[in-house]
Write a protein that holds these residues in place. Structure first.
Motif, PDB file in Angstrom:
ATOM      1  N   ASP A 171       2.348   2.114  -3.488  1.00  0.00           N
ATOM      2  CA  ASP A 171       1.403   2.460  -4.547  1.00  0.00           C
ATOM      3  C   ASP A 171       1.503   3.945  -4.885  1.00  0.00           C
ATOM      4  N   ARG A 202       0.837  -1.209   0.000  1.00  0.00           N
ATOM      5  CA  ARG A 202       0.000   0.000   0.000  1.00  0.00           C
ATOM      6  C   ARG A 202       0.871   1.259   0.000  1.00  0.00           C
ATOM      7  N   PRO A 216       3.522  -0.018 -11.453  1.00  0.00           N
ATOM      8  CA  PRO A 216       2.496  -0.609 -10.582  1.00  0.00           C
ATOM      9  C   PRO A 216       3.190  -1.468  -9.515  1.00  0.00           C
ATOM     10  N   VAL A 217       2.563  -1.618  -8.374  1.00  0.00           N
ATOM     11  CA  VAL A 217       3.158  -2.402  -7.292  1.00  0.00           C
ATOM     12  C   VAL A 217       3.435  -3.831  -7.751  1.00  0.00           C
TER      13      VAL A 217
END
Length: 210
Positions: free
Chosen positions: A96, A93, A102-103
């Motif tokens: 992000d 989280r 993107p993670v």
């Protein structure tokens, strides 16, 4: 089935100063040689380094890849507790939106000092490029790590085994991580090629504090 742990006997250090091959010693690492990324004889130079490695170990070589520090993001977040799954979810989280990726396209490792998690992050694209380079030059890469220079991350960030490891490692074997960062304790006296530098195309943003 219990997997047998092993540690690669060489390390290929990729940095903005060039490429260097290190050999594992009982205590520390030996610098076997260096090559600039843009030297006209790069392929030949790397072939000579590999030949020297084969002679030194009297057998097959395996290497861990040390990524350039410019490709690694270091950050810290508050720890949500001691559960590994909770910690990894919290790290995901926190990551992000703070990188161009993107993670799901990031790999990370963390260490805890109790209240805080100190995190090292790299793009999987960067790992794949480093692995492809090492495979092309027959260095048998089996794992990917970083070498932090100061800061809150005190151990060696471990980003896992390479995709090629499954074909390189004997069946039933896994790579065991090193606790401490890779440090050169012995240097060969033979002349080496002056390093040139690596590209910085996939660099992550500067480290941020969580």
């Amino acid at each position: 089935m219990t997997l047998r742990p092993m540690k690669p006997n060489f390390a290929l250090n990729l940095s903005l100063e060039g490429i260097s091959l290190l050999r594992r010693l009982p205590r520390g690492w030996e610098l076997m040689g260096e090559a600039g990324l843009y030297t006209p004889a790069l392929k030949g130079r790397l072939a000579k380094l590999r030949a020297a490695a084969l002679e030194a170990c009297k057998g097959e070589i395996t290497t861990k890849l040390i990524l350039p520090e410019s490709q690694v993001l270091y950050t810290s977040i508050a720890s949500p507790g001691r559960d590994d799954a909770e910690r990894r979810a919290a790290i995901g989280r926190a990551l992000d939106g703070i990188t161009p990726y993107p993670v799901s396209e990031l790999a990370f490792d963390y260490e805890s000092d109790g209240e805080m998690l100190h995190v090292a992050v790299v793009a999987r694209e960067t790992m794949a490029e480093a692995e492809a380079f090492a495979v092309e030059h027959d260095f048998n890469p089996v794992s990917v790590v970083a070498r932090p220079k100061g800061g809150s991350f005190t151990g060696e960030p471990f980003f896992g085994e390479t995709a090629a490891a499954a074909q390189i490692l004997p069946k039933g074997t896994r790579v065991k991580r090193d606790v401490l960062p890779t440090l050169v304790t012995l240097r060969l006296t033979a002349p080496v090629v002056p390093p040139a530098g690596l590209t910085d195309r996939t660099a992550l943003p500067d480290a941020v504090e969580g």
